[in-house]
Design an enzyme around this catalytic site. Structure first.
Site, PDB file in Angstrom:
ATOM      1  N   LYS A  92      38.089  35.952  43.837  1.00  0.00           N
ATOM      2  CA  LYS A  92      39.087  36.447  42.886  1.00  0.00           C
ATOM      3  C   LYS A  92      39.764  37.705  43.443  1.00  0.00           C
ATOM      4  O   LYS A  92      39.077  38.612  43.936  1.00  0.00           O
ATOM      5  CB  LYS A  92      38.399  36.779  41.562  1.00  0.00           C
ATOM      6  N   LYS A 141      27.190  47.048  36.779  1.00  0.00           N
ATOM      7  CA  LYS A 141      26.819  48.307  37.412  1.00  0.00           C
ATOM      8  C   LYS A 141      25.302  48.522  37.320  1.00  0.00           C
ATOM      9  O   LYS A 141      24.656  48.919  38.282  1.00  0.00           O
ATOM     10  CB  LYS A 141      27.568  49.464  36.736  1.00  0.00           C
ATOM     11  N   LYS A 150      41.083  44.716  43.156  1.00  0.00           N
ATOM     12  CA  LYS A 150      41.006  45.984  43.894  1.00  0.00           C
ATOM     13  C   LYS A 150      39.580  46.244  44.364  1.00  0.00           C
ATOM     14  O   LYS A 150      39.366  46.713  45.461  1.00  0.00           O
ATOM     15  CB  LYS A 150      41.358  47.158  42.959  1.00  0.00           C
TER      16      LYS A 150
HETATM   17  P1  ADP Z   1      41.362  44.677  39.397  1.00  0.00           P
HETATM   18  O1  ADP Z   1      40.352  43.558  39.330  1.00  0.00           O
HETATM   19  O2  ADP Z   1      42.175  44.597  40.616  1.00  0.00           O
HETATM   20  O3  ADP Z   1      40.707  46.039  39.203  1.00  0.00           O
HETATM   21  P2  ADP Z   1      42.143  44.938  36.670  1.00  0.00           P
HETATM   22  O4  ADP Z   1      40.737  44.673  36.273  1.00  0.00           O
HETATM   23  O5  ADP Z   1      42.699  46.309  36.496  1.00  0.00           O
HETATM   24  O6  ADP Z   1      42.337  44.471  38.184  1.00  0.00           O
HETATM   25  O7  ADP Z   1      43.055  43.878  35.914  1.00  0.00           O
HETATM   26  C1  ADP Z   1      44.265  44.151  35.229  1.00  0.00           C
HETATM   27  C2  ADP Z   1      44.733  42.877  34.582  1.00  0.00           C
HETATM   28  O8  ADP Z   1      45.048  41.876  35.571  1.00  0.00           O
HETATM   29  C3  ADP Z   1      43.680  42.240  33.679  1.00  0.00           C
HETATM   30  O9  ADP Z   1      44.305  41.674  32.544  1.00  0.00           O
HETATM   31  C4  ADP Z   1      43.065  41.189  34.563  1.00  0.00           C
HETATM   32  O10 ADP Z   1      42.491  40.146  33.833  1.00  0.00           O
HETATM   33  C5  ADP Z   1      44.254  40.726  35.396  1.00  0.00           C
HETATM   34  N1  ADP Z   1      43.801  40.275  36.716  1.00  0.00           N
HETATM   35  C6  ADP Z   1      43.276  41.045  37.690  1.00  0.00           C
HETATM   36  N2  ADP Z   1      42.976  40.337  38.783  1.00  0.00           N
HETATM   37  C7  ADP Z   1      43.294  39.045  38.493  1.00  0.00           C
HETATM   38  C8  ADP Z   1      43.215  37.809  39.215  1.00  0.00           C
HETATM   39  N3  ADP Z   1      42.746  37.757  40.453  1.00  0.00           N
HETATM   40  N4  ADP Z   1      43.627  36.685  38.601  1.00  0.00           N
HETATM   41  C9  ADP Z   1      44.127  36.741  37.344  1.00  0.00           C
HETATM   42  N5  ADP Z   1      44.235  37.863  36.612  1.00  0.00           N
HETATM   43  C10 ADP Z   1      43.824  39.017  37.166  1.00  0.00           C
END
Ligand code: ADP
Ligand code: TRP
Length: 324
Positions: free
Chosen positions: A190, A110, A193
């Protein structure tokens, strides 16, 4: 062994969350003592609409239960139902070094973008450390991006123990599933969201199909042989398919004569089948909100019992017990 993990309710869960995190939670509940929570305090650093936050928490609980998290085996709760965690956060904050937090990626990213960060985002890893340490957790199953936070947790716990000359806090280990460590999104980056490239777990079949069809591929013609190793469609297919199914599709990629449309069709079918039962369970649970609320409350009661003990240990260690 005690397993613990948390997931933020900041949007609908997607395939990356499932294969990177949620599936591990569910696998581990059979043999280990497991604590899982919906990290609504953490979500407050990004979600500012109360109704939206409530909706995300509700969806998170429904998704987790539908996907197979079993309250008879694992303890499921809302983070904010255990206020002890905020007290432990403060105790930890008093000895967390700034440089540890300055290198944490959420804040650093950020800042690099020139955006203003608030204290909540900056100290987010301390709350996460408290989440983990409050329950004497041994193992924390997470996606690769969270490993840094587990290291910070270990640093903070070790510093607390050192500072007060006690073994009040247990040092946890991260557990990452390598094969799904980075689930790609529809643009090949990757899945996240924040990148707007997700395929959500329980979108309508029609939307799922549309998303699958929009996965980025190279521009090889139907006739040309293709490389499954560099194709996001295949990477995603692998997550759902058996070894035999993977081998069969690999052969079709290499032989040529198959277009990406066909591979996407196979991916769509495999995904729909994989989540069919969960989808049904979710629809039923949605009709029964009070059962879901009861599960979360019972989970919090159990979590608070454990948390209280650890917190009392820490309070005593730093001299916050009765003076006279
Ligand atoms: P986002 O990136 O969609 O905001 P989060 O950061 O809330 O998702 O991730 C929630 C959990 O899911 C974490 O443990 C994160 O490491 C896992 N995770 C999120 N996206 C992926 C991905 N593309 N591949 C593997 N694990 C993921
Ligand atoms: N920060 C984690 C994420 O974004 C969520 C989380 C909060 C968490 N507290 C935790 C994960 C404790 C594991 C353990 O995914």
């Amino acid at each position: 062994m005690k397993i613990l993990s948390g997931i933020q309710p900041t949007g609908r869960f997607h395939w990356g969350n499932y294969f990177g995190a949620i599936r591990q939670y569910i696998d581990l509940q059979d043999n280990e003592q497991a604590f899982y929570f919906i990290a609504d305090y953490h979500a407050l650093t990004t979600v500012r609409e109360p109704e939206t936050l409530r909706g995300y928490v509700r969806d998170a609980a429904l998704d987790l239960l539908a996907l197979g998290l079993d309250p008879a085996k694992a303890t499921l709760f809302r983070q904010s139902d255990v206020p002890e965690v905020t007290e432990l956060t403060w105790l930890l904050m008093t000895l967390t070094q700034m440089h540890l937090l300055e290198k944490c990626h959420a804040y650093k990213d950020k800042k690099a973008k020139g955006l203003a960060a608030d204290a909540g985002l900056f100290t987010y890893p301390v709350l996460m450390a408290a989440d983990i340490l409050l329950y004497d957790s041994d193992v924390v199953p997470v996606g690769l991006d969270q490993v840094q936070h587990i290291e910070v947790t270990r640093d903070i716990a070790a510093r607390f123990n050192n500072m007060y000359g006690v073994e009040a806090l247990k040092l946890p280990d991260a557990k990452v599933v390598e094969s799904a460590a980075k689930v790609p999104g529809i643009d090949g980056e990757k899945m996240s969201k924040s990148y707007n490239n997700t395929i959500e777990l329980f979108e309508t079949p029609k939307r799922t199909k549309k998303k699958v069809n929009s996965i980025k591929t190279d521009s090889k013609t139907v006739e040309e042989p293709k490389d499954p190793e560099t194709c996001s469609v295949f990477t995603l297919y692998k997550l759902f398919a058996t070894q035999e199914q993977q081998d069969a599709l690999t052969e079709r990629y290499r032989a040529g004569g198959m277009g990406y449309g066909e591979a996407k069709g196979a991916l769509y079918e495999a995904a729909m089948e994989h989540f069919a039962e969960a989808r049904e369970r979710r629809e039923k649970l949605e009709q029964d909100p009070s059962t879901v609320e009861d599960i979360l409350r019972a989970g919090a009661t159990k979590a608070r019992e454990v948390g209280r003990e650890v917190l009392d240990r820490c309070r005593a260690a730093c001299g916050l017990t009765a003076t006279f």
